[in-house]
Design a protein around this motif. Structure first.
Motif, short mmCIF file in Angstrom:
data_model
loop_
_atom_site.label_atom_id
_atom_site.label_comp_id
_atom_site.label_asym_id
_atom_site.label_seq_id
_atom_site.Cartn_x
_atom_site.Cartn_y
_atom_site.Cartn_z
N GLU A 270 0.84 -1.20 0.00
CA GLU A 270 0.00 0.00 0.00
C GLU A 270 0.88 1.25 0.00
O GLU A 270 2.05 1.21 0.40
CB GLU A 270 -0.92 0.00 1.22
CG GLU A 270 -1.91 -1.16 1.24
CD GLU A 270 -2.88 -1.10 0.09
OE1 GLU A 270 -3.23 0.02 -0.35
OE2 GLU A 270 -3.30 -2.17 -0.39
N ASN A 271 0.30 2.37 -0.40
CA ASN A 271 1.09 3.59 -0.61
C ASN A 271 1.20 4.47 0.62
O ASN A 271 0.98 5.68 0.54
CB ASN A 271 0.48 4.40 -1.76
CG ASN A 271 0.66 3.72 -3.10
OD1 ASN A 271 1.72 3.21 -3.39
ND2 ASN A 271 -0.39 3.70 -3.90
N HIS A 272 1.54 3.88 1.74
CA HIS A 272 1.72 4.68 2.95
C HIS A 272 2.95 4.23 3.72
O HIS A 272 3.25 3.04 3.80
CB HIS A 272 0.48 4.58 3.86
CG HIS A 272 -0.71 5.31 3.34
ND1 HIS A 272 -1.58 4.75 2.44
CD2 HIS A 272 -1.17 6.57 3.57
CE1 HIS A 272 -2.54 5.62 2.14
NE2 HIS A 272 -2.31 6.73 2.81
N ASP B 7 1.32 9.62 2.37
CA ASP B 7 1.02 8.88 1.14
C ASP B 7 2.18 9.06 0.16
O ASP B 7 2.67 10.17 -0.05
CB ASP B 7 -0.28 9.42 0.54
CG ASP B 7 -0.82 8.53 -0.57
OD1 ASP B 7 -0.04 7.77 -1.17
OD2 ASP B 7 -2.04 8.59 -0.82
N GLN C 144 7.86 7.33 -3.75
CA GLN C 144 7.14 6.25 -4.40
C GLN C 144 8.06 5.51 -5.38
O GLN C 144 8.03 4.27 -5.44
CB GLN C 144 5.93 6.82 -5.15
CG GLN C 144 5.07 5.74 -5.82
CD GLN C 144 3.85 6.32 -6.50
OE1 GLN C 144 3.83 7.51 -6.83
NE2 GLN C 144 2.84 5.51 -6.71
N ASP C 145 8.88 6.24 -6.13
CA ASP C 145 9.82 5.61 -7.05
C ASP C 145 10.84 4.76 -6.30
O ASP C 145 11.22 3.67 -6.74
CB ASP C 145 10.56 6.67 -7.87
CG ASP C 145 9.64 7.40 -8.85
OD1 ASP C 145 8.49 6.93 -9.03
OD2 ASP C 145 10.07 8.43 -9.40
N HIS D 294 8.57 1.58 -4.52
CA HIS D 294 7.94 0.69 -5.50
C HIS D 294 8.93 0.25 -6.58
O HIS D 294 8.81 -0.85 -7.12
CB HIS D 294 6.74 1.38 -6.12
CG HIS D 294 5.58 1.46 -5.17
ND1 HIS D 294 4.34 1.95 -5.55
CD2 HIS D 294 5.45 1.13 -3.86
CE1 HIS D 294 3.52 1.91 -4.52
NE2 HIS D 294 4.18 1.42 -3.48
N VAL E 142 2.13 8.55 -3.07
CA VAL E 142 1.72 8.98 -4.41
C VAL E 142 2.08 10.44 -4.64
O VAL E 142 1.81 11.31 -3.81
CB VAL E 142 0.21 8.77 -4.60
CG1 VAL E 142 -0.24 9.30 -5.97
CG2 VAL E 142 -0.14 7.28 -4.49
N GLY E 143 2.74 10.70 -5.78
CA GLY E 143 3.12 12.06 -6.12
C GLY E 143 4.41 12.52 -5.51
O GLY E 143 4.77 13.70 -5.64
#
Length: 442
Positions: free
Chosen positions: A64-66, A85, A92-93, A96, A87-88
């Protein structure tokens, strides 16, 4: 924490080698674990590399993105840990993608919204953190600044070395937490098992209460009817009427107390004990015992050993055990065809410092097929029996550290025995616990 001078040059230009930089970080953090380790690490990174911010995170419910920061340095001091979060964000890079990420400049073009929110970020370095045991991603390390950073392969090398130690520390903390959670679940499970066991031993509370308060309600009804008969007389005797009303109230009070104590015992397993002489214990419930036996034309014979020591018990619950066993004896006699209708109640002290009660009846004994399940809830040889009484009695006695057992059963009758620890302590060491002196009338 040892202070390090504020750096003014780009990353990697401050140190001569990977070994020198990593050695400096390791020296400062080697004796530390947990939050202290992560806080010291991000402070060293930020100050040594001369960047605006540094952080270490732990993944939450990956993938999940947290993530949650384990330590966050911003500006010139620590900031409160946050959950955010991915995302953005460039983070994230890192997480993930599972790769080292270095943006020496241009963050406003790649991540315009995030860069603006962080005060105009220009450059970023990030590396994922893996668990040593299985290689899963457990978090990441990142530093970012409002200035451009020079490219140098030495940066990636030193971050990979630091990330290995961070991964080991996060995995250690997760293992510790998993162990604590497991122990907490085990304690909760044991508590639930104890509660379920208590409920199973006592049976359904509603049925048990109906079973146990029947006798005091019978007393209440009997004296209520007596009051009505007295009032029907042309010139009622007020003294007799008052006595009947007092007995009626005693029955109602006892029924209320039984409900209260049994409900408390089921819900919490608590018992309220007090030191009481045996004679006083028996005298308090003798009226109920005699009412039960006399109503069924059964003789009640008492045999008490002299100089019995007092016992520390919940009086109401132990009296309830006596009433239950006597009532069972009366039922056994009523279902027999013998001419002898007698219940013997004896009390003695044994050599092990315990007071032993024995209740014997002249009934026909217990059916052989019932014996293996005698103390199980809802086990009864009578069609109208609930099969709760003996299970309830055993649970009450076990809560007192005592025992209940079948001493003998045959065609000529049955004998049950139960024991509780004697307590001869009459001194001040029992202060704080309720004590009843022997004021019984012989």
């Amino acid at each position: 924490m040892t202070e390090i001078a504020q750096a003014t040059r780009p990353p990697a230009a401050n140190v001569e080698s990977v070994e020198q930089f990593v050695g400096m970080i390791s020296e400062a953090t080697a004796p530390l674990t947990g939050g202290d380790y992560f806080r010291t690490l991000v402070a060293r990174l930020a100050r040594s590399l001369g960047v605006e911010a540094a952080l270490v995170t732990e993944c939450l419910d990956y993938p999940e993105n947290h993530v949650r920061t384990l330590a966050l340095w911003h500006g010139s001091d620590f900031s409160e840990n946050i959950t955010f979060d991915l995302v953005g964000t460039p983070c994230q890079d890192v997480i993930h993608g599972g790769e080292f990420c270095f943006y020496p400049e241009g963050m406003g073009r790649h991540f315009p919204e995030w860069a603006s929110e962080e005060g105009g970020i220009e450059s970023f370095i990030g590396i994922p953190v893996f668990a040593p045991s299985d290689g899963r991603t457990v978090g990441h390390i990142a530093v970012y600044d409002q200035r451009r950073m020079d490219s140098d392969r030495i940066v990636e090398s030193m971050f990979r070395i630091i990330a290995a130690r961070v991964g080991a520390e996060i995995e250690r903390m997760q293992a510790e937490k998993a162990l604590r959670d497991s122990e907490a679940r085990a304690r909760q499970h044991l508590s639930q098992l104890a509660h379920v066991s208590r409920l199973g031993a006592l049976g359904e509370m509603a049925s048990a209460l109906a079973h146990e308060i029947n006798q005091p309600l019978t007393t209440l009804t009997t004296y209520g009817q007596t009051c009505l008969h007295l009032l029907d007389r042309p010139d009622p005797d007020l003294g007799e009427l008052r006595t009947a009303l007092e007995k009626s109230l005693e029955g109602a009070t006892r029924a209320k107390e039984v409900v209260k104590r049994l409900r408390a015992y089921v819900s919490r397993g608590d018992i309220k004990t007090r030191l009481i002489p045996i004679q006083r214990l028996l005298d308090d419930c003798l009226v109920l015992l005699q009412t039960e036996t006399r109503h069924h034309q059964v003789e009640l014979v008492l045999d008490l050993q002299e100089d019995l020591p007092p016992i520390r018990v919940d009086t109401v619950l132990i009296q309830q055990v006596l009433l239950n066993l006597v009532r069972n004896g009366v039922d056994a006699i009523n279902h027999s065809e013998g001419s002898q209708r007698r219940i013997d109640l004896s009390v003695c002290a044994d050599a092990d410092g315990r007071v032993v009660f024995e209740i014997g009846d002249s009934g026909t004994g217990i059916a052989e097929e019932v014996l293996p399940r005698l103390f199980e809830p809802f086990s009864s040889s009578r069609q109208d029996g609930l099969g709760i009484g003996l299970s309830l009695c055993r649970s009450i006695l076990e809560a007192h550290g005592g025992q209940l057992w079948l001493a003998d059963t045959s065609a000529s009758g049955t004998r049950f025995r139960f024991s509780v620890a004697a307590d001869g302590a009459h001194s001040a060491q029992d202060s704080g616990r309720e004590e009843i002196r022997d004021t019984a009338v012989g």
